[in-house]
Design a protein around this motif. Structure first.
Motif, PDB file in Angstrom:
ATOM      1  N   VAL A 180       0.894  -1.224   0.006  1.00  0.00           N
ATOM      2  CA  VAL A 180      -0.076  -0.086  -0.080  1.00  0.00           C
ATOM      3  C   VAL A 180       0.940   1.077  -0.106  1.00  0.00           C
ATOM      4  N   MET A 222       2.142   1.814  -3.270  1.00  0.00           N
ATOM      5  CA  MET A 222       0.959   2.411  -4.277  1.00  0.00           C
ATOM      6  C   MET A 222       0.916   3.792  -3.669  1.00  0.00           C
ATOM      7  N   ALA A 223       0.861   4.151  -2.697  1.00  0.00           N
ATOM      8  CA  ALA A 223       0.737   5.692  -2.258  1.00  0.00           C
ATOM      9  C   ALA A 223       1.672   6.333  -2.867  1.00  0.00           C
ATOM     10  N   VAL A 248       1.130   7.352  -6.503  1.00  0.00           N
ATOM     11  CA  VAL A 248      -0.011   8.233  -6.614  1.00  0.00           C
ATOM     12  C   VAL A 248       0.696   9.685  -6.352  1.00  0.00           C
ATOM     13  N   LEU A 305      -5.373   7.766 -10.132  1.00  0.00           N
ATOM     14  CA  LEU A 305      -6.811   6.946  -9.549  1.00  0.00           C
ATOM     15  C   LEU A 305      -7.792   7.212 -10.292  1.00  0.00           C
ATOM     16  N   LEU A 322     -13.237   4.740  -2.833  1.00  0.00           N
ATOM     17  CA  LEU A 322     -11.885   4.455  -2.190  1.00  0.00           C
ATOM     18  C   LEU A 322     -11.010   3.591  -3.105  1.00  0.00           C
ATOM     19  N   PRO A 323      -9.903   3.796  -3.176  1.00  0.00           N
ATOM     20  CA  PRO A 323      -8.983   2.892  -4.226  1.00  0.00           C
ATOM     21  C   PRO A 323      -8.569   1.658  -3.566  1.00  0.00           C
ATOM     22  N   LEU A 324      -8.831   1.452  -2.329  1.00  0.00           N
ATOM     23  CA  LEU A 324      -8.569  -0.038  -1.601  1.00  0.00           C
ATOM     24  C   LEU A 324      -9.806  -0.371  -0.786  1.00  0.00           C
ATOM     25  N   TYR A 380      -5.065   4.034   5.926  1.00  0.00           N
ATOM     26  CA  TYR A 380      -4.356   4.788   4.928  1.00  0.00           C
ATOM     27  C   TYR A 380      -5.322   5.931   5.059  1.00  0.00           C
ATOM     28  N   MET A 388      -6.160   9.747   2.709  1.00  0.00           N
ATOM     29  CA  MET A 388      -5.755  10.186   1.353  1.00  0.00           C
ATOM     30  C   MET A 388      -6.865  11.357   1.553  1.00  0.00           C
ATOM     31  N   THR A 434      -4.537  14.097  -6.074  1.00  0.00           N
ATOM     32  CA  THR A 434      -4.801  13.042  -4.895  1.00  0.00           C
ATOM     33  C   THR A 434      -3.264  12.835  -4.316  1.00  0.00           C
ATOM     34  N   MET A 482      -1.692  10.420  -0.961  1.00  0.00           N
ATOM     35  CA  MET A 482      -2.125   9.418   0.138  1.00  0.00           C
ATOM     36  C   MET A 482      -0.896   8.814   0.970  1.00  0.00           C
ATOM     37  N   SER A 531       0.131   5.465   4.112  1.00  0.00           N
ATOM     38  CA  SER A 531      -0.507   4.389   4.867  1.00  0.00           C
ATOM     39  C   SER A 531       0.328   4.046   5.838  1.00  0.00           C
ATOM     40  N   GLY A 569       5.192   7.727   0.592  1.00  0.00           N
ATOM     41  CA  GLY A 569       4.047   6.640   0.706  1.00  0.00           C
ATOM     42  C   GLY A 569       3.725   6.237   2.191  1.00  0.00           C
TER      43      GLY A 569
END
Lengths: 160, 142
Positions: free
Chosen positions: A139, A142-143, A146, A153, A158-160, B68, B70, B78, B80, B82, B108
């Motif tokens: 995650v 991925m973040a 992004v 996205l 929500l993406p998850l 997470y 965002m 965007t 985000m 976690s 991240g």
């Protein structure tokens, strides 16, 4: 003078501090890692170790319960009871495979540069039930993508 | 002409029956401050929800193993991050509709998560029961 000569003093100090803590109502818990005092250099260098040095090392080790750096090249080994010092247990093969499948979902999305509703569903199926040790790096990766603009996205929710 | 203006004013007062009940309010919308690979994201949840752009949002998703956060700003960007640590997850799970969220993402990872819950972050309450300008009384009925 040698280190061995001060061993009885060190032992007495350790026993004294331990007894003191018991009297104070706190049971003495010795560190599972032995305080390994290692003298470096030749005999002349070892002979330069003073009583104060040995006392200092013993006190620090007992008080802190973790590795310390003593003066004059004397080092105390780090204890093994710190979580970071112990290697993490290997997860079951099923978890490893599940994490690999989740990583594959992310890799494919990164190759396309977009995160779709299908990716949400696929990632949900794979990441659900993964322990934090395996899920968080995926995650986080991925973040990061992004945030860098490498992954757009396109999901409505929500993406998850 | 004056009669027309008065009529329009009267009509306007009748079609705006609501007014806001408010104490002190702070409605910070979603903002990013980026420094290299680190981005700080801030915003009041109710402000994002009530923004006029239909784009902004901010919040956190909480799970058992990780959470997470965002946020999307008015420009549609965007950000985000976690985190699986208990401390961060507790903060993420504490959000309410009256929260202000402030998190920092570094590669991240949520390296800092702060949430504040305060009346100043509650969306203004719209009271539909009392018009701002009550209509003038008409002639007394016989």
């Amino acid at each position: 003078m040698s280190v061995a000569r001060f061993a009885p003093y060190a032992l007495c100090i350790a026993l004294g501090l331990g007894l003191g803590s018991v009297v104070a109502g706190q049971p003495f818990r010795p560190s599972p890692t032995r305080a390994a005092v290692v003298a470096e250099g030749d005999a002349e260098r070892r002979s330069s170790l003073t009583r104060a040095d040995v006392e200092s090392v013993v006190r620090q080790e007992l008080a802190r319960g973790r590795g310390v750096r003593a003066p004059d090249g004397v080092s105390v080994a780090a204890p093994a009871n710190e979580a970071a010092a112990e290697p993490a247990a290997e997860p079951p093969i099923e978890i490893i495979q599940q994490a690999e499948r989740a990583t594959l979902v992310l890799d494919r999305a990164l190759a396309r540069g977009v995160w779709t509703e299908e990716d949400v569903q696929a990632m949900h199926e794979q990441i659900d039930g993964l322990p934090a040790a395996q899920a968080v790096p995926i995650v986080t990766r991925m973040a990061d993508a992004v945030n860098r603009g490498a992954l757009e996205l396109t999901t409505r929710g929500l993406p998850l | 002409m004056n009669k027309l203006a008065a009529t329009l004013l009267l009509a306007a007062s009748l079609v705006v029956p609501a007014f806001a009940v408010a104490g002190y309010k702070q409605s910070t919308e979603v903002t990013f401050v980026t420094t290299g690979n680190v981005v700080r994201v801030r915003g009041v949840l109710s402000a994002a929800a009530n923004s006029a752009d239909n784009v902004q949002y901010i919040g956190c998703q909480n799970g058992k193993e990780f959470s997470y956060c965002m946020g999307r700003n008015a420009a549609g960007l965007t950000k985000m991050c976690s985190n699986g640590s208990l401390g961060a997850m507790e903060v993420m799970a504490s959000l309410t509709a009256a929260s202000y969220l402030d998190f920092t993402a570094s590669a991240g990872t949520c390296t800092k998560v702060e949430a504040s819950t305060n009346s100043m972050y509650i969306a203004p309450v719209i009271d539909n029961s009392a018009p701002i300008n009550p209509p003038p009384l008409g002639p007394a009925l016989p």
